[in-house]
Scaffold this active site. Structure first.
Site, mmCIF file in Angstrom:
data_model
loop_
_atom_site.group_PDB
_atom_site.id
_atom_site.type_symbol
_atom_site.label_atom_id
_atom_site.label_comp_id
_atom_site.label_asym_id
_atom_site.label_seq_id
_atom_site.Cartn_x
_atom_site.Cartn_y
_atom_site.Cartn_z
ATOM 1 N N ALA A 1 3.225 6.661 -10.301
ATOM 2 C CA ALA A 1 2.007 6.386 -9.528
ATOM 3 C C ALA A 1 1.123 7.623 -9.375
ATOM 4 C CB ALA A 1 2.389 5.829 -8.161
ATOM 5 N N SER B 1 0.830 -1.212 0.000
ATOM 6 C CA SER B 1 0.000 0.000 0.000
ATOM 7 C C SER B 1 0.862 1.259 0.000
ATOM 8 C CB SER B 1 -0.896 -0.003 1.237
ATOM 9 O OG SER B 1 -0.081 -0.141 2.384
ATOM 10 N N GLY C 1 1.388 0.791 -4.811
ATOM 11 C CA GLY C 1 0.452 -0.204 -4.284
ATOM 12 C C GLY C 1 -0.940 0.395 -4.144
ATOM 13 N N LYS D 1 16.175 -0.917 -15.242
ATOM 14 C CA LYS D 1 16.162 0.512 -15.602
ATOM 15 C C LYS D 1 16.388 1.393 -14.378
ATOM 16 C CE LYS D 1 11.992 1.432 -13.804
ATOM 17 N NZ LYS D 1 11.703 2.430 -12.751
HETATM 18 N N1 LIG Z 1 5.728 4.631 -7.104
HETATM 19 C C1 LIG Z 1 5.740 4.479 -8.429
HETATM 20 O O1 LIG Z 1 5.525 5.449 -9.198
HETATM 21 C C2 LIG Z 1 5.966 3.112 -9.012
HETATM 22 C C3 LIG Z 1 5.564 2.887 -10.335
HETATM 23 C C4 LIG Z 1 5.752 1.638 -10.902
HETATM 24 C C5 LIG Z 1 6.313 0.620 -10.145
HETATM 25 N N2 LIG Z 1 6.690 0.852 -8.856
HETATM 26 C C6 LIG Z 1 7.226 -0.282 -8.085
HETATM 27 O O2 LIG Z 1 6.217 -0.705 -7.171
HETATM 28 C C7 LIG Z 1 6.817 -1.350 -6.049
HETATM 29 C C8 LIG Z 1 6.182 -0.794 -4.788
HETATM 30 O O3 LIG Z 1 6.544 0.563 -4.657
HETATM 31 P P1 LIG Z 1 5.613 1.670 -3.987
HETATM 32 O O4 LIG Z 1 5.877 2.928 -4.746
HETATM 33 O O5 LIG Z 1 4.211 1.216 -3.887
HETATM 34 O O6 LIG Z 1 6.208 1.745 -2.495
HETATM 35 P P2 LIG Z 1 6.714 3.033 -1.691
HETATM 36 O O7 LIG Z 1 8.170 3.187 -1.924
HETATM 37 O O8 LIG Z 1 5.841 4.205 -1.990
HETATM 38 O O9 LIG Z 1 6.403 2.662 -0.184
HETATM 39 C C9 LIG Z 1 7.126 1.759 0.597
HETATM 40 C C10 LIG Z 1 6.153 0.741 1.146
HETATM 41 O O10 LIG Z 1 6.865 -0.253 1.879
HETATM 42 C C11 LIG Z 1 6.126 -0.538 3.056
HETATM 43 N N3 LIG Z 1 7.004 -1.142 4.043
HETATM 44 C C12 LIG Z 1 7.914 -0.553 4.854
HETATM 45 N N4 LIG Z 1 8.518 -1.476 5.621
HETATM 46 C C13 LIG Z 1 7.983 -2.674 5.274
HETATM 47 C C14 LIG Z 1 8.208 -4.000 5.701
HETATM 48 N N5 LIG Z 1 9.130 -4.307 6.630
HETATM 49 N N6 LIG Z 1 7.494 -5.005 5.126
HETATM 50 C C15 LIG Z 1 6.580 -4.729 4.169
HETATM 51 N N7 LIG Z 1 6.321 -3.479 3.718
HETATM 52 C C16 LIG Z 1 7.025 -2.477 4.271
HETATM 53 C C17 LIG Z 1 5.564 0.799 3.460
HETATM 54 O O11 LIG Z 1 4.488 0.637 4.362
HETATM 55 C C18 LIG Z 1 5.113 1.332 2.110
HETATM 56 O O12 LIG Z 1 3.840 0.846 1.795
HETATM 57 C C19 LIG Z 1 8.324 -1.097 -6.168
HETATM 58 O O13 LIG Z 1 8.956 -2.256 -6.664
HETATM 59 C C20 LIG Z 1 8.423 0.032 -7.205
HETATM 60 O O14 LIG Z 1 9.609 -0.017 -7.977
HETATM 61 C C21 LIG Z 1 6.527 2.085 -8.269
HETATM 62 O O1 LIG Z 2 9.677 6.446 -8.938
HETATM 63 P P1 LIG Z 2 10.543 5.281 -9.290
HETATM 64 O O2 LIG Z 2 11.960 5.699 -9.591
HETATM 65 O O3 LIG Z 2 10.446 4.163 -8.284
HETATM 66 O O4 LIG Z 2 10.000 4.702 -10.681
HETATM 67 C C1 LIG Z 2 8.645 4.595 -10.883
HETATM 68 C C2 LIG Z 2 8.354 3.745 -12.101
HETATM 69 O O5 LIG Z 2 9.086 2.559 -12.089
HETATM 70 C C3 LIG Z 2 8.546 4.491 -13.396
HETATM 71 O O6 LIG Z 2 7.997 3.714 -14.451
#
Ligand SMILES: NC(=O)c1ccc[n+]([C@@H]2O[C@H](COP(=O)([O-])OP(=O)(O)OC[C@H]3O[C@@H](n4cnc5c(N)ncnc54)[C@H](O)[C@@H]3O)[C@@H](O)[C@H]2O)c1
Ligand SMILES: O=P(O)(O)OC[C@H](O)CO
EC number: 1.1.1.8
Length: 415
Positions: A177, A19, A23, A274
């Site tokens: 996101a 989340s 998430g 990437k």
């Molecule tokens: N944010 C973006 O724009 C984006 C876009 C595409 C893909 N992603 C990918 O999505 C995945 C999730 O990233 P995000 O942006 O949702 O996360 P985030 O970096 O925004 O948040 C970190 C998350 O980790 C959780 N967390 C902290 N400690 C933890 C623990 N011990 N166990 C489990 N959870 C814990 C936090 O509660 C929080 O929900 C990553 O692999 C990221 O690369 C992110």
């Molecule tokens: O914000 P970042 O660097 O975790 O990247 C978000 C996405 O992976 C971009 O596509």
């Protein structure tokens, strides 16, 4: 097959594990779709939240004077205010998202598990849910990263498949996101090799006899396109088939165009690697260089990603994914120009502090996947003795360690 069954009598229960920024965004778009497709999905979407306490500032629209400055559980705030005030502030969430602090309770009876949290936590998550999921559950990993143990590397969806005994595909693309949560248009790619036993003809009035998971286990194609060593419990025939059509119905929104493919390796690797290149772009821009330097870094980075795929995933890597799909060049461009890994590595160089320090002080709990991915991938390349084929990746690792300066990049690449 039996011709006795009729239309599907059950619906898929969809849950999101994670989340954070992405998430919560994926939970939002999926919850809009479970509402929009009541024939396929149960309406409510459970979202597992790593519980923490949050203090709402006085100027927050959700500030409650009777609670005052007392820290409150994030799950309670999300369920009351329909906003993830910490990781996706100012975005109204559909009321059918239910924040749940219990992992086991979240995954109970779910047929579709969406994994969406920083990759370093996936091992612990899988250990906790292993004995609590349906035998015929299916996964989609939105996680960008890889798992490395000594000299072995696995895609996150492979790791999930193997540790849980289920099939898992991958979603990845040029996806920021917050932009998507604001319903600004973008594209994504979902890689999924539908297990043969999951396709039945219930929609035509004929279902397979895999009722309640009691049917014979079936072989399936794993992430690398090989016939699996393990066998799968098929999705029962009284559910809608769990295929590309159903996954598209679950993820596609007017502002989120989904392309379905079967190259799980290309989609997963592009998303993971990437992030190393995005750090390099942030470093050079923080140093004061501009688009021409960043373009050189991106070009070399993409070549190293393709070399990596050819070397370690030769069975199925489809280089066309990198050219034709959002999960390829699209993600590279957005990651190197506007995503967090780029933004904060630039800030680290501008301020002359380590990236780990910036992650601690500036990200309010969000994670930079590029840091751990660089360390893991470069450790793996060292273990394999092939560092010289991946000069850019290795330079990023050395900049993170502080043993190389950004201005040395051109000379190091020339060597
Ligand atoms: N944010 C973006 O724009 C984006 C876009 C595409 C893909 N992603 C990918 O999505 C995945 C999730 O990233 P995000 O942006 O949702 O996360 P985030 O970096 O925004 O948040 C970190 C998350 O980790 C959780 N967390 C902290 N400690 C933890 C623990 N011990 N166990 C489990 N959870 C814990 C936090 O509660 C929080 O929900 C990553 O692999 C990221 O690369 C992110
Ligand atoms: O914000 P970042 O660097 O975790 O990247 C978000 C996405 O992976 C971009 O596509």
């Amino acid at each position: 097959m039996t011709a006795s069954s009729v239309l599907p009598s059950r619906k898929h229960k969809v849950v999101v594990i994670g989340s954070g920024n992405w998430g919560t965004t994926v939970a939002k778009l999926v919850a809009e779709n479970t509402r929009g497709h009541p024939d396929l999905f149960e309406e409510n979407v459970q979202m597992w939240v790593y519980e923490e306490k949050v203090t709402l500032p006085k100027d927050s629209p959700h500030y409650d004077a009777s609670v005052g400055d007392e820290p409150q559980k994030l799950t309670a705030i999300i369920n009351k205010c329909h906003e993830n005030v910490k990781y996706l502030p100012k975005i109204a969430l559909p009321s059918n998202i239910v924040a749940n602090p219990s992992l086991q309770d979240t995954v109970k009876d779910a047929s579709i598990l969406i994994f969406n949290l920083p990759h370093e936590f996936i091992g612990n998550i899988c250990r906790q849910i292993k004995d609590h999921i349906l035998p015929y559950a299916r996964g989609i990993s939105c996680i960008k990263g890889v798992t490395v143990t000594d000299d072995n590397i696995e895609l996150i969806c492979e790791y999930i498949s193997e540790s849980l005994g289920i099939y898992c595909g991958a979603l990845s693309g040029a996806n920021i996101a917050t932009e998507i949560a604001n319903e600004e248009w973008c594209e994504t790619t979902i890689a999924y090799n539908t297990p043969a036993g999951d396709v039945h003809h219930a929609a035509n009035g004929v279902a397979n006899d895999s009722d309640n998971g009691a049917a014979a286990l079936t072989e399936y194609k794993d992430a690398r396109g090989r016939t699996s060593k393990n066998k799968l419990t098929p999705v029962p025939g009284d559910y809608p088939s769990l295929d590309h059509h159903v996954l598209q119905s679950l993820f596609h929104r007017p502002y989120f165009t989904v392309s379905m493919v079967s190259d799980v390796v290309g989609v997963s690797l592009g998303g993971a690697l990437k992030n190393i290149v995005a750090l390099a772009c942030g470093f050079v821009e923080g140093h004061g260089w501009n688009m021409t330097a960043k373009t050189a870094v991106m070009r070399r980075g993409m070549l190293e990603i393709i070399t990596f795929g050819r070397e370690f995933f030769p069975e199925t890597i489809e280089e066309k994914t990198f050219w034709e799909e959002s999960a390829g060049w699209g993600d590279m461009i957005v990651s190197c120009t506007s995503a967090r890994n780029w933004r904060y590595s630039k800030m680290a160089v501008e301020r002359g502090v380590s990236l780990e320090e910036i992650e601690k002080t500036e990200l309010n709990g969000q994670k930079l996947q590029g840091i751990s991915t660089t360390r893991e991938v470069c450790g793996f390349l060292r273990a394999k003795g092939v560092e010289s084929k991946y000069p850019l990746f290795m330079i990023v690792d050395r900049i993170l360690d502080g043993t190389v300066n950004v201005e040395d990049i051109p000379e190091l690449l020339r060597k």
